[in-house]
Design a protein around this motif. Structure first.
Motif, PDB file in Angstrom:
ATOM      1  N   TYR A 167       0.843  -1.193   0.000  1.00  0.00           N
ATOM      2  CA  TYR A 167       0.000   0.000   0.000  1.00  0.00           C
ATOM      3  C   TYR A 167       0.880   1.245   0.000  1.00  0.00           C
ATOM      4  O   TYR A 167       1.819   1.338   0.801  1.00  0.00           O
ATOM      5  CB  TYR A 167      -0.918   0.013   1.228  1.00  0.00           C
ATOM      6  CG  TYR A 167      -1.940  -1.099   1.212  1.00  0.00           C
ATOM      7  CD1 TYR A 167      -3.175  -0.911   0.606  1.00  0.00           C
ATOM      8  CD2 TYR A 167      -1.670  -2.340   1.777  1.00  0.00           C
ATOM      9  CE1 TYR A 167      -4.114  -1.935   0.567  1.00  0.00           C
ATOM     10  CE2 TYR A 167      -2.600  -3.368   1.746  1.00  0.00           C
ATOM     11  CZ  TYR A 167      -3.825  -3.149   1.143  1.00  0.00           C
ATOM     12  OH  TYR A 167      -4.746  -4.155   1.102  1.00  0.00           O
ATOM     13  N   ASP A 168       0.568   2.198  -0.898  1.00  0.00           N
ATOM     14  CA  ASP A 168       1.317   3.451  -0.892  1.00  0.00           C
ATOM     15  C   ASP A 168       0.699   4.421   0.107  1.00  0.00           C
ATOM     16  O   ASP A 168      -0.282   4.099   0.787  1.00  0.00           O
ATOM     17  CB  ASP A 168       1.418   4.054  -2.301  1.00  0.00           C
ATOM     18  CG  ASP A 168       0.065   4.481  -2.871  1.00  0.00           C
ATOM     19  OD1 ASP A 168      -0.884   4.673  -2.088  1.00  0.00           O
ATOM     20  OD2 ASP A 168      -0.029   4.637  -4.097  1.00  0.00           O
ATOM     21  N   GLU A 169       1.272   5.626   0.188  1.00  0.00           N
ATOM     22  CA  GLU A 169       0.808   6.597   1.197  1.00  0.00           C
ATOM     23  C   GLU A 169      -0.624   7.069   0.951  1.00  0.00           C
ATOM     24  O   GLU A 169      -1.283   7.569   1.864  1.00  0.00           O
ATOM     25  CB  GLU A 169       1.752   7.799   1.244  1.00  0.00           C
ATOM     26  CG  GLU A 169       1.911   8.510  -0.094  1.00  0.00           C
ATOM     27  CD  GLU A 169       3.011   9.553  -0.090  1.00  0.00           C
ATOM     28  OE1 GLU A 169       2.986  10.414  -0.982  1.00  0.00           O
ATOM     29  OE2 GLU A 169       3.883   9.502   0.787  1.00  0.00           O
ATOM     30  N   ASP A 170      -1.125   6.884  -0.284  1.00  0.00           N
ATOM     31  CA  ASP A 170      -2.506   7.268  -0.588  1.00  0.00           C
ATOM     32  C   ASP A 170      -3.478   6.107  -0.414  1.00  0.00           C
ATOM     33  O   ASP A 170      -4.668   6.243  -0.692  1.00  0.00           O
ATOM     34  CB  ASP A 170      -2.603   7.804  -2.025  1.00  0.00           C
ATOM     35  CG  ASP A 170      -1.771   9.066  -2.216  1.00  0.00           C
ATOM     36  OD1 ASP A 170      -1.726   9.883  -1.269  1.00  0.00           O
ATOM     37  OD2 ASP A 170      -1.158   9.220  -3.284  1.00  0.00           O
ATOM     38  N   ASN A 172      -3.368   3.271  -2.149  1.00  0.00           N
ATOM     39  CA  ASN A 172      -3.482   2.467  -3.373  1.00  0.00           C
ATOM     40  C   ASN A 172      -2.678   1.182  -3.203  1.00  0.00           C
ATOM     41  O   ASN A 172      -1.599   1.181  -2.622  1.00  0.00           O
ATOM     42  CB  ASN A 172      -2.952   3.254  -4.578  1.00  0.00           C
ATOM     43  CG  ASN A 172      -3.732   4.532  -4.794  1.00  0.00           C
ATOM     44  OD1 ASN A 172      -4.953   4.537  -4.743  1.00  0.00           O
ATOM     45  ND2 ASN A 172      -3.028   5.637  -4.997  1.00  0.00           N
TER      46      ASN A 172
END
Length: 199
Positions: A167-170, A172
């Motif tokens: 998972y990225d910081e947004d 996603n």
């Protein structure tokens, strides 16, 4: 008297320097403790993902499904299927359930020559903790010339792998197959003993 004053000044400056050093050291110490000291109590963090393969056989076809048995970690899975004893016998894979018009297939094959990605069937959706993939069918194609082929015993190898969801910081989600957490290998005859073919 002058010597005492001079000595007093030197002592005063030394004391001031010592006090300044103590203050600066205290600040860095406080910063250290603020950053690194943890509160009491504990929580188990499970970084592992576990999966389990399910295989049934009917009419010369293996029906393959994979369950994410982890209590909380999501992952992505892929499968490679092949016949080991005879290169004239081929395996044809396809999703068991036809996709509705306008939707993407859940299983797709990477036909590239990429050494990391090619030759696998990928389950497109994120496999959430506790969930199972849709079924991938692997049909065994035997040439008519292979009259001696034993339909009660044949050896199809299923290799399946998984990689954790990233998972990225947004928020996603994505994956990286070059960084697999674990490998699972299944080399089970399609039909053997209790695994007899069903109609």
């Amino acid at each position: 008297m002058k010597i005492m004053r001079k000595y007093g000044k030197i002592m005063g400056m030394s004391a001031a320097a010592l006090a300044l050093t103590a203050v600066l050291s205290a600040e860095s110490s406080m910063a250290y403790f603020t950053t690194y000291v943890s509160a009491g109590g504990s929580q188990t963090v499970n970084l592992r993902t576990e999966t389990e393969i399910h295989e049934d056989v009917s009419k010369m076809t293996k029906h393959i499904g994979i369950t994410n048995t982890s209590p909380e970690n999501d992952c992505f899975v892929r499968v490679k299927v092949f016949y080991v004893d005879d290169d004239k016998i081929t395996i044809e894979c396809k999703p068991a359930k036809p996709v509705e018009e306008g939707l993407e297939e859940e299983w797709y094959e990477d036909k590239s020559n990429d050494p990391v990605l090619g030759g696998y069937w990928y389950y497109r959706p994120l496999l959430e903790a506790g969930k199972t993939t849709s079924i991938l069918d692997a049909k065994i194609n035997v040439p008519e010339s292979k009259e001696e082929f034993d339909k009660d015993k044949f050896n199809v190898v299923v290799i399946y792998e998984f990689t954790p969801a990233i998972y990225d910081e947004d928020g996603n989600v994505t994956y990286d197959w070059s960084k697999k957490l674990d490998l699972e290998y299944e080399n089970v005859p399609a039909v053997q003993g209790e695994g007899e073919e069903t109609e």
